[in-house]
Motif scaffolding. Structure first.
Motif, PDB file in Angstrom:
ATOM      1  N   LYS A   1       0.831  -1.209   0.000  1.00 28.04           N
ATOM      2  CA  LYS A   1       0.000   0.000   0.000  1.00 28.04           C
ATOM      3  C   LYS A   1       0.863   1.256   0.000  1.00 28.04           C
ATOM      4  CE  LYS A   1      -4.119   0.044   1.822  1.00 28.04           C
ATOM      5  NZ  LYS A   1      -5.266   0.064   2.716  1.00 28.04           N
ATOM      6  N   SER A   2       1.936   1.239   0.777  1.00 26.47           N
ATOM      7  CA  SER A   2       2.817   2.409   0.853  1.00 26.47           C
ATOM      8  C   SER A   2       3.491   2.682  -0.480  1.00 26.47           C
ATOM      9  CB  SER A   2       3.871   2.208   1.941  1.00 26.47           C
ATOM     10  OG  SER A   2       3.266   2.111   3.193  1.00 26.47           O
ATOM     11  N   GLU A   3       3.916   1.626  -1.143  1.00 23.42           N
ATOM     12  CA  GLU A   3       4.577   1.795  -2.437  1.00 23.42           C
ATOM     13  C   GLU A   3       3.609   2.334  -3.485  1.00 23.42           C
ATOM     14  OE1 GLU A   3       7.852   2.093  -4.667  1.00 23.42           O
ATOM     15  OE2 GLU A   3       7.771   1.552  -2.557  1.00 23.42           O
ATOM     16  N   HIS A   4       2.393   1.821  -3.501  1.00 26.26           N
ATOM     17  CA  HIS A   4       1.388   2.324  -4.448  1.00 26.26           C
ATOM     18  C   HIS A   4       1.017   3.769  -4.131  1.00 26.26           C
ATOM     19  CE1 HIS A   4       0.408  -1.166  -6.921  1.00 26.26           C
ATOM     20  NE2 HIS A   4       0.644  -1.898  -5.845  1.00 26.26           N
ATOM     21  N   GLN A   5       0.884   4.067  -2.851  1.00 27.18           N
ATOM     22  CA  GLN A   5       0.543   5.424  -2.443  1.00 27.18           C
ATOM     23  C   GLN A   5       1.650   6.406  -2.837  1.00 27.18           C
ATOM     24  OE1 GLN A   5       0.695   6.346   1.797  1.00 27.18           O
ATOM     25  NE2 GLN A   5      -1.371   7.192   1.620  1.00 27.18           N
ATOM     26  N   ARG A   6       2.890   6.031  -2.601  1.00 27.04           N
ATOM     27  CA  ARG A   6       4.019   6.882  -2.954  1.00 27.04           C
ATOM     28  C   ARG A   6       4.062   7.136  -4.458  1.00 27.04           C
ATOM     29  NH1 ARG A   6       8.072   6.267  -5.580  1.00 27.04           N
ATOM     30  NH2 ARG A   6       7.917   4.014  -5.574  1.00 27.04           N
ATOM     31  N   ALA A   7       3.871   6.083  -5.258  1.00 25.61           N
ATOM     32  CA  ALA A   7       3.892   6.233  -6.717  1.00 25.61           C
ATOM     33  C   ALA A   7       2.771   7.154  -7.196  1.00 25.61           C
ATOM     34  CB  ALA A   7       3.772   4.864  -7.378  1.00 25.61           C
ATOM     35  N   PHE A   8       1.579   7.016  -6.618  1.00 17.96           N
ATOM     36  CA  PHE A   8       0.457   7.870  -6.996  1.00 17.96           C
ATOM     37  C   PHE A   8       0.737   9.322  -6.641  1.00 17.96           C
ATOM     38  CE2 PHE A   8      -3.707   9.660  -5.477  1.00 17.96           C
ATOM     39  CZ  PHE A   8      -4.169  10.011  -6.729  1.00 17.96           C
ATOM     40  N   LEU A   9       1.248   9.564  -5.443  1.00 22.24           N
ATOM     41  CA  LEU A   9       1.524  10.938  -5.025  1.00 22.24           C
ATOM     42  C   LEU A   9       2.643  11.559  -5.853  1.00 22.24           C
ATOM     43  CD1 LEU A   9       1.089  10.446  -1.203  1.00 22.24           C
ATOM     44  CD2 LEU A   9      -0.406  11.743  -2.730  1.00 22.24           C
ATOM     45  N   GLU A  10       3.639  10.762  -6.234  1.00 19.80           N
ATOM     46  CA  GLU A  10       4.693  11.279  -7.109  1.00 19.80           C
ATOM     47  C   GLU A  10       4.115  11.714  -8.455  1.00 19.80           C
ATOM     48  OE1 GLU A  10       7.650   8.216  -7.354  1.00 19.80           O
ATOM     49  OE2 GLU A  10       8.697   8.917  -5.570  1.00 19.80           O
ATOM     50  N   GLN A  11       3.188  10.934  -8.971  1.00 16.95           N
ATOM     51  CA  GLN A  11       2.560  11.283 -10.249  1.00 16.95           C
ATOM     52  C   GLN A  11       1.695  12.539 -10.110  1.00 16.95           C
ATOM     53  OE1 GLN A  11       3.070  10.085 -13.285  1.00 16.95           O
ATOM     54  NE2 GLN A  11       4.591   8.674 -12.474  1.00 16.95           N
ATOM     55  N   LEU A  12       1.023  12.690  -8.966  1.00 14.36           N
ATOM     56  CA  LEU A  12       0.233  13.900  -8.742  1.00 14.36           C
ATOM     57  C   LEU A  12       1.123  15.135  -8.707  1.00 14.36           C
ATOM     58  CD1 LEU A  12      -2.417  12.977  -6.022  1.00 14.36           C
ATOM     59  CD2 LEU A  12      -2.842  13.618  -8.384  1.00 14.36           C
ATOM     60  N   VAL A  13       2.251  15.033  -7.993  1.00 14.16           N
ATOM     61  CA  VAL A  13       3.169  16.170  -7.906  1.00 14.16           C
ATOM     62  C   VAL A  13       3.766  16.469  -9.277  1.00 14.16           C
ATOM     63  CG1 VAL A  13       5.379  16.929  -6.930  1.00 14.16           C
ATOM     64  CG2 VAL A  13       3.660  15.887  -5.456  1.00 14.16           C
ATOM     65  N   ALA A  14       4.137  15.415 -10.023  1.00  9.14           N
ATOM     66  CA  ALA A  14       4.707  15.619 -11.360  1.00  9.14           C
ATOM     67  C   ALA A  14       3.700  16.278 -12.297  1.00  9.14           C
ATOM     68  CB  ALA A  14       5.168  14.281 -11.935  1.00  9.14           C
ATOM     69  N   ALA A  15       2.406  15.991 -12.103  1.00  6.65           N
ATOM     70  CA  ALA A  15       1.373  16.596 -12.948  1.00  6.65           C
ATOM     71  C   ALA A  15       1.004  18.000 -12.476  1.00  6.65           C
ATOM     72  CB  ALA A  15       0.130  15.718 -12.952  1.00  6.65           C
ATOM     73  N   GLY A  16       1.540  18.411 -11.337  1.00  8.64           N
ATOM     74  CA  GLY A  16       1.249  19.745 -10.830  1.00  8.64           C
ATOM     75  C   GLY A  16      -0.090  19.867 -10.134  1.00  8.64           C
ATOM     76  N   VAL A  17      -0.641  18.747  -9.687  1.00 11.43           N
ATOM     77  CA  VAL A  17      -1.934  18.760  -9.005  1.00 11.43           C
ATOM     78  C   VAL A  17      -1.700  19.084  -7.534  1.00 11.43           C
ATOM     79  CG1 VAL A  17      -3.943  17.383  -8.365  1.00 11.43           C
ATOM     80  CG2 VAL A  17      -2.902  17.078 -10.607  1.00 11.43           C
ATOM     81  N   GLU A  18      -2.312  20.152  -7.061  1.00 15.01           N
ATOM     82  CA  GLU A  18      -2.192  20.525  -5.653  1.00 15.01           C
ATOM     83  C   GLU A  18      -3.299  19.894  -4.825  1.00 15.01           C
ATOM     84  OE1 GLU A  18       0.280  22.134  -4.118  1.00 15.01           O
ATOM     85  OE2 GLU A  18       1.310  22.152  -6.036  1.00 15.01           O
TER      86      GLU A  18
ATOM     87  N   PRO B   1     -10.105  16.447 -10.731  1.00 12.76           N
ATOM     88  CA  PRO B   1     -10.313  14.994 -10.714  1.00 12.76           C
ATOM     89  C   PRO B   1      -9.802  14.273 -11.969  1.00 12.76           C
ATOM     90  CG  PRO B   1     -12.411  16.135 -10.951  1.00 12.76           C
ATOM     91  CD  PRO B   1     -11.361  17.173 -10.694  1.00 12.76           C
ATOM     92  N   GLU B   2      -9.841  14.938 -13.130  1.00 12.16           N
ATOM     93  CA  GLU B   2      -9.368  14.285 -14.348  1.00 12.16           C
ATOM     94  C   GLU B   2      -7.857  14.078 -14.288  1.00 12.16           C
ATOM     95  OE1 GLU B   2     -11.059  17.289 -14.561  1.00 12.16           O
ATOM     96  OE2 GLU B   2     -13.040  16.409 -14.818  1.00 12.16           O
ATOM     97  N   ALA B   3      -7.144  15.078 -13.813  1.00 16.77           N
ATOM     98  CA  ALA B   3      -5.693  14.964 -13.687  1.00 16.77           C
ATOM     99  C   ALA B   3      -5.324  13.939 -12.624  1.00 16.77           C
ATOM    100  CB  ALA B   3      -5.085  16.317 -13.346  1.00 16.77           C
ATOM    101  N   ALA B   4      -6.106  13.872 -11.563  1.00 16.71           N
ATOM    102  CA  ALA B   4      -5.845  12.880 -10.512  1.00 16.71           C
ATOM    103  C   ALA B   4      -6.069  11.468 -11.036  1.00 16.71           C
ATOM    104  CB  ALA B   4      -6.734  13.149  -9.302  1.00 16.71           C
ATOM    105  N   ARG B   5      -7.106  11.280 -11.841  1.00 20.33           N
ATOM    106  CA  ARG B   5      -7.366   9.951 -12.423  1.00 20.33           C
ATOM    107  C   ARG B   5      -6.236   9.551 -13.365  1.00 20.33           C
ATOM    108  NH1 ARG B   5     -11.532   6.584 -12.817  1.00 20.33           N
ATOM    109  NH2 ARG B   5     -12.948   8.089 -11.919  1.00 20.33           N
ATOM    110  N   ALA B   6      -5.768  10.486 -14.163  1.00 20.89           N
ATOM    111  CA  ALA B   6      -4.656  10.192 -15.077  1.00 20.89           C
ATOM    112  C   ALA B   6      -3.391   9.863 -14.294  1.00 20.89           C
ATOM    113  CB  ALA B   6      -4.413  11.373 -16.005  1.00 20.89           C
ATOM    114  N   ALA B   7      -3.143  10.581 -13.205  1.00 20.44           N
ATOM    115  CA  ALA B   7      -1.978  10.290 -12.365  1.00 20.44           C
ATOM    116  C   ALA B   7      -2.097   8.913 -11.735  1.00 20.44           C
ATOM    117  CB  ALA B   7      -1.828  11.362 -11.285  1.00 20.44           C
ATOM    118  N   TYR B   8      -3.307   8.544 -11.329  1.00 17.96           N
ATOM    119  CA  TYR B   8      -3.518   7.213 -10.752  1.00 17.96           C
ATOM    120  C   TYR B   8      -3.242   6.127 -11.787  1.00 17.96           C
ATOM    121  CZ  TYR B   8      -5.629   3.166  -8.629  1.00 17.96           C
ATOM    122  OH  TYR B   8      -5.846   1.904  -8.137  1.00 17.96           O
TER     123      TYR B   8
END
Length: 175
Positions: free
Chosen positions: A132-149, A155-162
């Motif tokens: 769970k921690s590894e998946h959570q970290r990867a998702f949050l890294e993608q959110l930060v890389a996409a510039g989602v605060e 929600p569309e950018a968050a879904r794409a990051a997921y």
């Protein structure tokens, strides 16, 4: 024919009068149980255990209960007031990341997720928490890389990051 129409109209008018006369006294049935009142006794018990002593079990149980009730601010407060050694545990850091993400603080959530992931990399946590921690970290890294605060505002950018993070982490080895 006219007599049949007369009888049908009379039955309709009688039904309307009966509904108007008795309708307000009949209570509507509730389809779903009320969400907020369910488990309040359990929450009070968790809060009492937390107040008695801030052990890892009481802190994580209360924070998880607050997150289940969609109260991430209270979960963050409970985690922030915990002793330093409790906050350093991977399970607590994982919950802190969840609470911070729900509050719209993606960068802080990523820092907490990295702390949990680093602790799990040393073998200090169970396999389910490591995954769970590894998946959570990867998702949050993608959110930060996409510039989602705040994922709730984008929600569309968050879904794409997921979706990108799901392809990044495929398999976590179980010890």
């Amino acid at each position: 024919m006219r007599f049949g129409l007369f009888v049908a109209n009379g039955l309709v008018l009688a039904g309307v009068a009966w509904t108007v006369g008795l309708g307000p006294s009949v209570k509507a049935s509730q389809l779903l149980p009320p969400r907020a009142t369910a488990g309040l006794g359990e929450l009070a018990e968790l809060e009492a255990r937390y107040a008695a002593g801030r052990t890892p079990e009481s802190v994580t149980a209360l924070a998880a209960a607050y997150l289940e009730r969609d109260q991430p601010g209270l979960a963050s407060s409970a985690l922030d007031a915990a002793p330093r050694e409790v906050r350093a545990l991977p399970g607590t850091a994982h919950l802190a990341a969840r609470a911070l993400l729900r509050r719209g603080r993606v960068r802080d959530a990523l820092a907490a997720a990295e702390q949990a992931s680093a602790a799990c990399a040393t073998g200090a946590c169970p396999a389910w928490l490591a995954a769970k921690s590894e998946h959570q970290r990867a998702f949050l890294e993608q959110l930060v890389a996409a510039g989602v605060e705040d994922p709730q505002t984008a929600p569309e950018a968050a879904r794409a990051a997921y979706e990108r993070s799901a392809s990044e982490v495929r398999l976590v080895a179980v010890r």
